[in-house]
Design a protein around this motif. Sequence first.
Motif, PDB file in Angstrom:
ATOM      1  N   SER A 156      -0.353 -16.635   1.059  1.00 21.23           N
ATOM      2  CA  SER A 156      -0.214 -17.354   2.325  1.00 21.23           C
ATOM      3  C   SER A 156      -0.968 -18.684   2.279  1.00 21.23           C
ATOM      4  CB  SER A 156      -0.736 -16.476   3.456  1.00 21.23           C
ATOM      5  OG  SER A 156      -0.658 -17.153   4.671  1.00 21.23           O
ATOM      6  N   VAL A 185      -5.164  -1.017  -0.164  1.00 24.45           N
ATOM      7  CA  VAL A 185      -5.173  -1.981   0.946  1.00 24.45           C
ATOM      8  C   VAL A 185      -5.995  -3.236   0.654  1.00 24.45           C
ATOM      9  CG1 VAL A 185      -5.859  -2.315   3.358  1.00 24.45           C
ATOM     10  CG2 VAL A 185      -4.593  -0.268   2.693  1.00 24.45           C
ATOM     11  N   PRO A 186      -7.239  -3.139   0.169  1.00 21.95           N
ATOM     12  CA  PRO A 186      -8.012  -4.372  -0.073  1.00 21.95           C
ATOM     13  C   PRO A 186      -7.337  -5.312  -1.082  1.00 21.95           C
ATOM     14  CG  PRO A 186      -9.452  -2.460  -0.156  1.00 21.95           C
ATOM     15  CD  PRO A 186      -8.053  -1.942  -0.077  1.00 21.95           C
ATOM     16  N   GLU A 187      -6.767  -4.766  -2.140  1.00 24.90           N
ATOM     17  CA  GLU A 187      -6.102  -5.613  -3.134  1.00 24.90           C
ATOM     18  C   GLU A 187      -4.845  -6.252  -2.549  1.00 24.90           C
ATOM     19  OE1 GLU A 187      -5.547  -7.642  -6.653  1.00 24.90           O
ATOM     20  OE2 GLU A 187      -7.305  -6.622  -5.868  1.00 24.90           O
ATOM     21  N   PHE A 188      -4.110  -5.506  -1.738  1.00 19.00           N
ATOM     22  CA  PHE A 188      -2.936  -6.075  -1.075  1.00 19.00           C
ATOM     23  C   PHE A 188      -3.342  -7.221  -0.154  1.00 19.00           C
ATOM     24  CE2 PHE A 188      -0.339  -6.169   2.802  1.00 19.00           C
ATOM     25  CZ  PHE A 188       0.837  -6.643   2.252  1.00 19.00           C
ATOM     26  N   GLU A 189      -4.403  -7.033   0.647  1.00 20.26           N
ATOM     27  CA  GLU A 189      -4.866  -8.081   1.553  1.00 20.26           C
ATOM     28  C   GLU A 189      -5.292  -9.329   0.795  1.00 20.26           C
ATOM     29  OE1 GLU A 189      -7.865  -5.937   3.727  1.00 20.26           O
ATOM     30  OE2 GLU A 189      -6.450  -5.428   5.334  1.00 20.26           O
ATOM     31  N   ARG A 190      -5.973  -9.139  -0.333  1.00 23.96           N
ATOM     32  CA  ARG A 190      -6.405 -10.277  -1.146  1.00 23.96           C
ATOM     33  C   ARG A 190      -5.191 -11.040  -1.683  1.00 23.96           C
ATOM     34  NH1 ARG A 190      -7.046 -11.939  -6.121  1.00 23.96           N
ATOM     35  NH2 ARG A 190      -6.280 -10.063  -7.118  1.00 23.96           N
ATOM     36  N   ARG A 191      -4.216 -10.318  -2.207  1.00 27.86           N
ATOM     37  CA  ARG A 191      -3.028 -10.971  -2.775  1.00 27.86           C
ATOM     38  C   ARG A 191      -2.184 -11.635  -1.699  1.00 27.86           C
ATOM     39  NH1 ARG A 191      -0.971  -6.930  -7.599  1.00 27.86           N
ATOM     40  NH2 ARG A 191      -2.972  -6.797  -8.644  1.00 27.86           N
ATOM     41  N   ALA A 192      -2.031 -10.970  -0.573  1.00 26.18           N
ATOM     42  CA  ALA A 192      -1.229 -11.546   0.517  1.00 26.18           C
ATOM     43  C   ALA A 192      -1.896 -12.797   1.077  1.00 26.18           C
ATOM     44  CB  ALA A 192      -1.013 -10.514   1.614  1.00 26.18           C
ATOM     45  N   ALA A 193      -3.223 -12.791   1.204  1.00 25.45           N
ATOM     46  CA  ALA A 193      -3.944 -13.959   1.728  1.00 25.45           C
ATOM     47  C   ALA A 193      -3.832 -15.129   0.762  1.00 25.45           C
ATOM     48  CB  ALA A 193      -5.408 -13.612   1.962  1.00 25.45           C
ATOM     49  N   PRO A 248       0.773  -1.246   0.000  1.00 25.71           N
ATOM     50  CA  PRO A 248       0.000   0.000   0.000  1.00 25.71           C
ATOM     51  C   PRO A 248       0.808   1.303   0.000  1.00 25.71           C
ATOM     52  CG  PRO A 248      -1.068  -1.597   1.395  1.00 25.71           C
ATOM     53  CD  PRO A 248       0.248  -2.202   0.969  1.00 25.71           C
TER      54      PRO A 248
END
Length: 164
Positions: A126, A115-123, A85
């Motif tokens: 993982s 932030v939402p796109e980062f969270e989606r990609r990071a999840a 982000p």
Amino acid sequence: MTAVQPTLKSFPKPSQLPVPAGAEGWEQLYPYNLVFGNLSGAEDEKFWFCDSQHWPTVFKPFETIGGEFAVKCLGQYNTRHLLIPPANGIEFKIHLGYLYMSPVPVPEDQIAARVPEFERRAATTSRTGRACSSSGAPRCRPRSPRWSSLASGRCRTWCRSTTS
């Protein structure tokens, strides 16, 4: 009474570093786009740090391609793949032969949208890693019999047999 040296609360700016005797004109050894163009302007006001962790020695003029490639790939990966982000890549320069980096910030008004796109990609990253390691998928299993013996708990026996 001894004079107390002031402590720096930040890394020194590139313009604050003295050029060692005999190194005058070092800028002419490197491509024009890799050296600081104006050490008293906006470039000098950015947060620059010498990456002596990964590049501890002076770059020879024709060896800068390693640093260029690594830092450019890191910046693009953080910006395009992970979409960190607050980061928009990394700028890098050579000063006195050493590699200096500066983070390129994202405008404040765009950070929340990333932030939402980062969270989606990071999840996803993982979850994929956990699923792969827990399922014993072929791409995660050792390919060599030697590594299989290490992975199956026979490491101590194998190590003793190879060292004696």
